[in-house]
Design an enzyme around this catalytic site. Structure first.
Site, PDB file in Angstrom:
ATOM      1  N   GLY A  26       0.775  -1.193  -0.026  1.00 15.04           N
ATOM      2  CA  GLY A  26      -0.025   0.094   0.023  1.00 15.04           C
ATOM      3  C   GLY A  26       0.737   1.176   0.045  1.00 15.04           C
ATOM      4  N   GLN A  60       2.967  10.226   0.969  1.00 12.90           N
ATOM      5  CA  GLN A  60       4.063   9.534   1.004  1.00 12.90           C
ATOM      6  C   GLN A  60       4.877  10.010  -0.241  1.00 12.90           C
ATOM      7  OE1 GLN A  60       2.416   5.199   1.807  1.00 12.90           O
ATOM      8  NE2 GLN A  60       4.511   5.307   2.889  1.00 12.90           N
ATOM      9  N   CYS A 120       6.484   0.162   6.740  1.00 15.70           N
ATOM     10  CA  CYS A 120       6.132   1.129   6.232  1.00 15.70           C
ATOM     11  C   CYS A 120       7.503   1.888   5.170  1.00 15.70           C
ATOM     12  CB  CYS A 120       5.635   2.365   7.058  1.00 15.70           C
ATOM     13  SG  CYS A 120       4.953   3.687   6.069  1.00 15.70           S
ATOM     14  N   LEU A 121       6.956   2.077   3.792  1.00 14.00           N
ATOM     15  CA  LEU A 121       7.990   2.692   3.231  1.00 14.00           C
ATOM     16  C   LEU A 121       8.632   4.015   3.700  1.00 14.00           C
ATOM     17  CD1 LEU A 121       6.009   2.146  -0.357  1.00 14.00           C
ATOM     18  CD2 LEU A 121       8.081   0.590   0.749  1.00 14.00           C
ATOM     19  N   HIS A 139      -3.848   1.374   8.152  1.00 10.69           N
ATOM     20  CA  HIS A 139      -2.345   2.057   8.042  1.00 10.69           C
ATOM     21  C   HIS A 139      -2.549   3.225   7.127  1.00 10.69           C
ATOM     22  CE1 HIS A 139       2.128   1.472   7.755  1.00 10.69           C
ATOM     23  NE2 HIS A 139       1.993   2.298   6.761  1.00 10.69           N
ATOM     24  N   GLU A 140      -3.160   2.962   5.772  1.00 13.73           N
ATOM     25  CA  GLU A 140      -3.037   3.928   4.744  1.00 13.73           C
ATOM     26  C   GLU A 140      -3.822   5.247   5.239  1.00 13.73           C
ATOM     27  OE1 GLU A 140      -0.711   3.764   2.873  1.00 13.73           O
ATOM     28  OE2 GLU A 140      -0.229   1.536   2.951  1.00 13.73           O
ATOM     29  N   HIS A 184      -2.148   7.564   7.325  1.00 12.50           N
ATOM     30  CA  HIS A 184      -1.035   8.269   6.821  1.00 12.50           C
ATOM     31  C   HIS A 184      -2.014   9.918   6.238  1.00 12.50           C
ATOM     32  CE1 HIS A 184       2.592   6.386   6.152  1.00 12.50           C
ATOM     33  NE2 HIS A 184       2.138   5.392   5.558  1.00 12.50           N
TER      34      HIS A 184
HETATM   35 ZN    ZN Z   1       3.121   3.612   5.528  1.00 10.51          ZN
END
Ligand code: ZN
Length: 169
Positions: free
Chosen positions: A49, A54, A102-103, A144-145, A148
Protein backbone atom coordinates in the site's frame (compact mmCIF):
# COMPACT_ATOMS: atom_id res chain seq x y z
CA UNK A 1 -1.73 20.23 -7.54
CA UNK A 2 2.00 19.98 -8.12
CA UNK A 3 3.70 17.24 -10.08
CA UNK A 4 4.10 13.96 -8.22
CA UNK A 5 7.42 13.67 -6.48
CA UNK A 6 8.80 10.21 -7.10
CA UNK A 7 10.81 10.26 -3.92
CA UNK A 8 9.14 8.62 -0.94
CA UNK A 9 8.90 10.99 2.04
CA UNK A 10 10.48 9.54 5.17
CA UNK A 11 9.78 9.98 8.87
CA UNK A 12 10.88 13.45 9.94
CA UNK A 13 9.35 15.03 6.83
CA UNK A 14 6.47 17.25 7.98
CA UNK A 15 4.32 16.27 4.98
CA UNK A 16 3.76 12.93 6.76
CA UNK A 17 2.26 14.74 9.76
CA UNK A 18 -0.33 16.82 7.90
CA UNK A 19 -4.04 16.26 7.61
CA UNK A 20 -4.58 15.54 3.89
CA UNK A 21 -7.34 17.34 1.94
CA UNK A 22 -10.30 15.66 0.29
CA UNK A 23 -10.08 15.23 -3.46
CA UNK A 24 -12.58 17.61 -5.07
CA UNK A 25 -12.12 16.88 -8.79
CA UNK A 26 -11.39 13.28 -9.67
CA UNK A 27 -11.17 14.08 -13.39
CA UNK A 28 -8.23 16.48 -12.80
CA UNK A 29 -5.41 15.39 -15.10
CA UNK A 30 -2.74 15.89 -12.42
CA UNK A 31 -4.74 13.76 -10.00
CA UNK A 32 -5.03 10.96 -12.56
CA UNK A 33 -1.26 11.20 -13.09
CA UNK A 34 -0.74 10.98 -9.34
CA UNK A 35 -2.87 7.81 -9.26
CA UNK A 36 -0.68 6.25 -11.96
CA UNK A 37 2.45 7.25 -10.06
CA UNK A 38 1.12 5.76 -6.79
CA UNK A 39 0.31 2.48 -8.57
CA UNK A 40 3.74 2.30 -10.22
CA UNK A 41 5.57 3.23 -7.02
CA UNK A 42 3.71 0.66 -4.91
CA UNK A 43 4.46 -2.08 -7.43
CA UNK A 44 8.12 -1.05 -7.91
CA UNK A 45 8.72 -0.85 -4.16
CA UNK A 46 6.99 -4.23 -3.68
CA UNK A 47 4.74 -2.50 -1.17
CA UNK A 48 1.24 -3.56 -0.16
CA UNK A 49 0.00 0.00 0.00
CA UNK A 50 1.03 3.61 -0.45
CA UNK A 51 -0.69 6.88 0.38
CA UNK A 52 -0.43 10.17 -1.53
CA UNK A 53 1.30 12.04 1.36
CA UNK A 54 4.18 9.56 1.04
CA UNK A 55 4.81 11.12 -2.39
CA UNK A 56 4.49 14.57 -0.78
CA UNK A 57 0.96 15.06 -2.14
CA UNK A 58 -1.41 16.08 0.71
CA UNK A 59 -4.59 14.55 -0.74
CA UNK A 60 -6.92 11.85 0.53
CA UNK A 61 -6.14 8.86 -1.63
CA UNK A 62 -4.11 5.69 -1.42
CA UNK A 63 -3.49 2.38 -3.13
CA UNK A 64 -4.08 -0.99 -1.47
CA UNK A 65 -2.35 -3.92 -3.19
CA UNK A 66 -2.15 -6.92 -0.91
CA UNK A 67 0.04 -9.82 -2.00
CA UNK A 68 1.86 -12.57 -0.14
CA UNK A 69 5.07 -11.19 1.37
CA UNK A 70 7.71 -12.29 3.87
CA UNK A 71 5.75 -10.83 6.79
CA UNK A 72 2.36 -12.11 5.60
CA UNK A 73 2.94 -15.23 3.49
CA UNK A 74 -0.81 -15.95 3.48
CA UNK A 75 -1.88 -12.44 2.44
CA UNK A 76 -4.37 -12.51 -0.42
CA UNK A 77 -3.46 -11.41 -3.93
CA UNK A 78 -5.57 -8.49 -5.04
CA UNK A 79 -5.59 -6.17 -7.99
CA UNK A 80 -4.01 -2.87 -6.89
CA UNK A 81 -7.00 -0.78 -5.80
CA UNK A 82 -7.08 3.02 -5.72
CA UNK A 83 -9.20 4.42 -2.90
CA UNK A 84 -10.11 8.13 -3.03
CA UNK A 85 -11.65 10.05 -0.09
CA UNK A 86 -11.77 6.77 1.88
CA UNK A 87 -13.87 6.49 5.04
CA UNK A 88 -14.09 3.96 7.81
CA UNK A 89 -17.85 3.37 8.31
CA UNK A 90 -17.78 0.76 11.08
CA UNK A 91 -15.46 -1.74 12.69
CA UNK A 92 -15.32 -4.90 14.77
CA UNK A 93 -14.90 -4.71 18.51
CA UNK A 94 -11.98 -7.05 18.15
CA UNK A 95 -8.51 -5.76 17.46
CA UNK A 96 -5.53 -7.90 16.53
CA UNK A 97 -1.84 -7.16 16.65
CA UNK A 98 0.13 -7.81 13.48
CA UNK A 99 3.48 -6.84 12.00
CA UNK A 100 3.68 -3.70 9.91
CA UNK A 101 6.36 -1.82 8.13
CA UNK A 102 6.20 1.35 6.08
CA UNK A 103 8.05 2.66 3.02
CA UNK A 104 8.32 5.95 4.92
CA UNK A 105 9.80 4.37 8.06
CA UNK A 106 12.70 2.27 6.74
CA UNK A 107 14.58 -0.22 8.88
CA UNK A 108 11.93 -1.00 11.50
CA UNK A 109 8.73 -2.92 11.80
CA UNK A 110 6.30 -3.19 14.60
CA UNK A 111 3.36 -5.06 16.09
CA UNK A 112 0.38 -2.77 15.63
CA UNK A 113 -3.15 -3.28 16.98
CA UNK A 114 -5.85 -2.86 14.30
CA UNK A 115 -9.54 -3.69 13.95
CA UNK A 116 -9.93 -7.22 12.62
CA UNK A 117 -12.86 -6.33 10.35
CA UNK A 118 -14.03 -3.00 8.96
CA UNK A 119 -16.64 -1.59 6.62
CA UNK A 120 -15.30 1.12 4.35
CA UNK A 121 -16.30 3.34 1.49
CA UNK A 122 -14.25 5.10 -1.15
CA UNK A 123 -14.39 6.46 -4.68
CA UNK A 124 -12.49 4.79 -7.50
CA UNK A 125 -10.56 6.74 -10.13
CA UNK A 126 -13.71 7.07 -12.25
CA UNK A 127 -15.71 8.56 -9.36
CA UNK A 128 -17.78 5.46 -8.57
CA UNK A 129 -18.63 4.93 -4.90
CA UNK A 130 -17.73 1.54 -3.42
CA UNK A 131 -18.66 0.06 -0.06
CA UNK A 132 -16.72 -2.97 1.05
CA UNK A 133 -16.06 -5.15 4.06
CA UNK A 134 -12.40 -5.84 4.64
CA UNK A 135 -10.87 -8.30 7.07
CA UNK A 136 -7.49 -9.30 8.47
CA UNK A 137 -4.47 -8.21 6.42
CA UNK A 138 -6.39 -6.11 3.89
CA UNK A 139 -8.27 -4.37 6.73
CA UNK A 140 -4.86 -3.71 8.31
CA UNK A 141 -3.49 -2.13 5.13
CA UNK A 142 -6.57 0.12 4.85
CA UNK A 143 -6.19 1.32 8.45
CA UNK A 144 -2.45 1.92 8.00
CA UNK A 145 -3.02 3.94 4.82
CA UNK A 146 -5.97 5.88 6.28
CA UNK A 147 -3.68 6.88 9.15
CA UNK A 148 -1.27 8.39 6.59
CA UNK A 149 -4.07 10.74 5.46
CA UNK A 150 -4.43 11.91 9.07
CA UNK A 151 -0.73 12.44 9.75
CA UNK A 152 -0.35 9.24 11.80
CA UNK A 153 2.44 6.67 11.37
CA UNK A 154 2.33 3.06 12.57
CA UNK A 155 5.10 3.77 15.08
CA UNK A 156 2.64 6.10 16.88
CA UNK A 157 0.40 3.09 17.63
CA UNK A 158 3.09 0.81 19.08
CA UNK A 159 2.11 -0.11 22.63
CA UNK A 160 5.40 -1.32 24.10
CA UNK A 161 9.03 -0.95 23.13
CA UNK A 162 9.30 -4.71 22.58
CA UNK A 163 6.75 -4.39 19.76
CA UNK A 164 9.18 -2.35 17.64
CA UNK A 165 12.12 -4.19 16.06
CA UNK A 166 14.89 -3.54 13.55
CA UNK A 167 14.14 -5.09 10.21
CA UNK A 168 15.76 -5.56 6.85
CA UNK A 169 12.39 -6.43 5.30
ZN1 ZN B 1 3.01 3.52 5.56
Amino acid sequence: MINPNLEIAEVGNTILRQQAQSVADITDKKLQQLIDTLLTTAIDANGVGIAAPQLSQPYRLFVVCSHPNPRYPDAPFMKPTVMINPRLLSHSEETVKGWEGCLSVPGVRGLVPRYQAIKVEYLDRYGNLHQQELTDFVARIFQHELDHLNGILFIDRIETQEDLVDSEL
